[in-house]
Design a protein around this motif. Structure first.
Motif, short mmCIF file in Angstrom:
data_model
loop_
_atom_site.label_atom_id
_atom_site.label_comp_id
_atom_site.label_asym_id
_atom_site.label_seq_id
_atom_site.Cartn_x
_atom_site.Cartn_y
_atom_site.Cartn_z
N GLY A 140 19.65 7.23 20.97
CA GLY A 140 19.05 7.54 19.68
C GLY A 140 19.52 6.59 18.60
O GLY A 140 20.30 5.66 18.84
N GLU A 141 19.04 6.84 17.39
CA GLU A 141 19.46 6.11 16.21
C GLU A 141 20.72 6.79 15.66
O GLU A 141 20.72 8.00 15.42
CB GLU A 141 18.34 6.13 15.16
CG GLU A 141 18.64 5.34 13.91
CD GLU A 141 17.49 5.42 12.92
OE1 GLU A 141 17.11 4.37 12.38
OE2 GLU A 141 16.98 6.53 12.69
N VAL A 142 21.80 6.05 15.48
CA VAL A 142 23.08 6.63 15.07
C VAL A 142 23.12 6.73 13.55
O VAL A 142 23.07 5.72 12.84
CB VAL A 142 24.26 5.79 15.58
CG1 VAL A 142 25.58 6.46 15.21
CG2 VAL A 142 24.18 5.61 17.10
N VAL A 143 23.20 7.97 13.05
CA VAL A 143 23.22 8.22 11.61
C VAL A 143 24.37 9.16 11.29
O VAL A 143 24.90 9.83 12.18
CB VAL A 143 21.89 8.84 11.12
CG1 VAL A 143 20.71 7.92 11.43
CG2 VAL A 143 21.66 10.21 11.75
N GLY A 153 15.32 12.43 17.51
CA GLY A 153 15.49 11.03 17.88
C GLY A 153 16.79 10.41 17.42
O GLY A 153 17.00 9.21 17.61
N GLN A 154 17.71 11.21 16.84
CA GLN A 154 18.91 10.63 16.27
C GLN A 154 20.19 11.16 16.91
O GLN A 154 20.23 12.30 17.38
CB GLN A 154 18.94 10.89 14.75
CG GLN A 154 17.77 10.23 14.05
CD GLN A 154 17.74 10.49 12.56
OE1 GLN A 154 18.19 11.53 12.09
NE2 GLN A 154 17.20 9.55 11.81
N ILE A 155 21.21 10.33 16.92
CA ILE A 155 22.57 10.73 17.29
C ILE A 155 23.31 10.98 15.98
O ILE A 155 23.45 10.07 15.16
CB ILE A 155 23.27 9.64 18.12
CG1 ILE A 155 22.57 9.48 19.47
CG2 ILE A 155 24.74 9.96 18.32
CD1 ILE A 155 23.10 8.33 20.32
N PRO A 186 13.89 4.72 17.77
CA PRO A 186 13.19 6.00 17.93
C PRO A 186 12.15 6.24 16.84
O PRO A 186 11.11 6.85 17.11
CB PRO A 186 14.32 7.03 17.86
CG PRO A 186 15.52 6.30 18.36
CD PRO A 186 15.37 4.90 17.84
N SER A 187 12.41 5.77 15.63
CA SER A 187 11.48 6.00 14.51
C SER A 187 10.15 5.26 14.68
O SER A 187 9.19 5.52 13.96
CB SER A 187 12.12 5.60 13.18
OG SER A 187 12.48 4.22 13.18
N GLU A 188 10.09 4.35 15.65
CA GLU A 188 8.82 3.66 15.92
C GLU A 188 7.86 4.54 16.70
O GLU A 188 6.67 4.24 16.82
CB GLU A 188 9.09 2.36 16.68
CG GLU A 188 9.84 1.32 15.86
CD GLU A 188 10.07 0.03 16.62
OE1 GLU A 188 9.21 -0.34 17.46
OE2 GLU A 188 11.12 -0.62 16.40
N GLY A 189 8.36 5.65 17.25
CA GLY A 189 7.49 6.61 17.93
C GLY A 189 6.95 7.64 16.96
O GLY A 189 7.40 7.74 15.81
N ASN A 190 6.00 8.42 17.42
CA ASN A 190 5.43 9.47 16.57
C ASN A 190 6.29 10.73 16.71
O ASN A 190 5.92 11.68 17.39
CB ASN A 190 3.98 9.75 16.98
CG ASN A 190 3.33 10.82 16.10
OD1 ASN A 190 3.85 11.17 15.03
ND2 ASN A 190 2.19 11.33 16.54
N LEU A 191 7.43 10.73 16.04
CA LEU A 191 8.36 11.86 16.13
C LEU A 191 7.77 13.12 15.52
O LEU A 191 8.06 14.24 15.96
CB LEU A 191 9.69 11.50 15.46
CG LEU A 191 10.45 10.32 16.07
CD1 LEU A 191 11.71 10.03 15.27
CD2 LEU A 191 10.81 10.60 17.52
N VAL A 192 6.96 12.95 14.48
CA VAL A 192 6.33 14.11 13.85
C VAL A 192 5.45 14.85 14.85
O VAL A 192 5.44 16.09 14.90
CB VAL A 192 5.52 13.70 12.61
CG1 VAL A 192 4.64 14.84 12.11
CG2 VAL A 192 6.45 13.24 11.49
N GLY A 193 4.72 14.10 15.67
CA GLY A 193 3.87 14.73 16.67
C GLY A 193 4.66 15.54 17.68
O GLY A 193 4.13 16.48 18.29
#
Length: 361
Positions: A27-30, A49-51, A151-158
């Motif tokens: 995931g994206e590390v935040v 999508g995030q760590i 991960p944010s390049e995917g349609n996470l909202v969907g």
């Protein structure tokens, strides 16, 4: 003792101890700066999508409880902490964070120098990362991370939006729509305490919403990039079509989509705002707010859109809210429902009803 590793795309490796569910994660590390509210954060769909790195050094010193859920599951792909509490206070009873993560099939890693990790993210920006217990796979994992899309390049909202229309009749005077891009339970709770609510999937066309006879629409929070093609095709188009027909109130992702729908632009922030202690200047007063976002509205892009940025983050001057010059549209980048965090700005939910009744800001 079992060992686990947080691997970053730049080749940095942090060694720690596994807890929670024993599996790999990408995931994206935040990072989030709240001292409490770990359950609300982990179940917030905006973390899809995030760590998630918790900056407070001891996490899980109180048990989980049904009252704190913001959705039906944990959305963060993994959790990184300095230390997790194995024997929490019995204030809320409930499960330990270890049990909570195991039940939700989400891995955790503890013993990490989270201060060093957060400084790296603040200095260099958000990184892709992975959690693994397989030390031998680390060199290959670094190469895979470098090549993998964010991960944010995917349609996470969907992935997190509701799939069907849902109705909540509370016997109230006003009925509002909720366009679900990944709404937190706190938003639905605060709406239902004031209004009847009809919740729509993120890709619902404007005419369907209009036909439902709602008197205003709240545009919810959600994960990922608001300029994703599917969001522009569906959600932003719906908001543009609704903008001249109904009062609108956008929260977080909804703030960003409103800007895009009316001709503005958004951009990815270096490391975003996540926590329950972000100061916002609004109408001559500073409010402490709860936030979770990695994208922001470009203030300079609003010229000619009818939107005016009227709220700003005290720390970095990023846009924290907008209003329309002529239409009954207003937004907040932060979360007025808090959960976790301060209740300073909960009055915005009441303002929404006032705007609906009066037809103007």
């Amino acid at each position: 003792m079992a060992r686990s590793y947080l691997v970053l795309e730049d080749g940095t490796v942090y060694e720690g101890e596994p807890f929670g569910y024993r599996s790999d994660a990408f995931g994206e590390v935040v990072f989030a700066t709240g001292m409490c509210g770990y359950q609300e954060s982990l179940t917030d769909p905006s973390y899809q999508g995030q760590i998630l790195v918790m900056t407070f050094p001891l996490i899980g010193n109180y048990g989980t409880t049904d009252d704190f859920y913001q959705s039906d599951k944990v959305h963060a792909r993994a959790v990184v902490v300095r230390e997790y509490c194995k024997e929490p206070s019995d204030m809320y009873a409930g499960k330990t964070i270890d049990e909570f993560l195991r039940d939700n099939k989400v891995p955790g890693i503890s013993g990490i120098d989270t201060r060093d990790l957060v400084i790296k993210i603040r200095n260099g920006g958000t990184l892709k990362g992975a959690v693994t217990e397989d030390r031998e796979s680390i060199p290959d994992l670094v190469e895979k991370l470098k090549a993998a899309p964010a991960p944010s390049e995917g349609n996470l909202v969907g992935e997190v939006s509701c799939k069907t229309v849902q109705r909540f009749d509370e016997n109230k005077e006003i009925t509002v729509g909720l366009l679900d891009c990944g709404e937190k339970g706190g938003i639905l709770r605060d709406l239902r305490s004031r209004y009847n609510v009809i919740m729509f999937p993120y890709d619902t066309p404007a005419d369907v919403i209009i036909e439902s006879k709602v008197q205003g629409v709240l545009l919810s929070n959600g994960p990922g990039d608001p300029s994703h093609p599917m969001i522009l095709k569906h959600t932003a188009r719906t908001v543009a079509d609704l903008s001249s027909q109904l009062p609108l109130f956008g929260i977080c992702f909804g703030n960003q989509v409103t800007a895009l729908a009316l001709g503005g632009k958004t951009y990815k922030m270096k490391f975003g705002h996540r926590g329950c202690n972000q100061p916002v200047m609004y109408e001559g007063r500073v409010y402490i707010t709860s936030q979770n976002h990695g994208f922001a509205v470009d203030d300079g892009s609003l010229e000619g859109t009818g939107l005016v940025a009227d709220q700003f983050n005290v720390n970095d001057r990023t846009v924290e809210g907008m209003r329309h010059k002529d239409l009954p549209i207003f937004t907040s980048q932060y979360h007025p429902e808090a959960s976790p965090g301060p209740w300073d700005t909960s009055f915005l939910f009441d303002r929404f009803g006032k705007v609906i009744k009066e037809g103007h800001l």
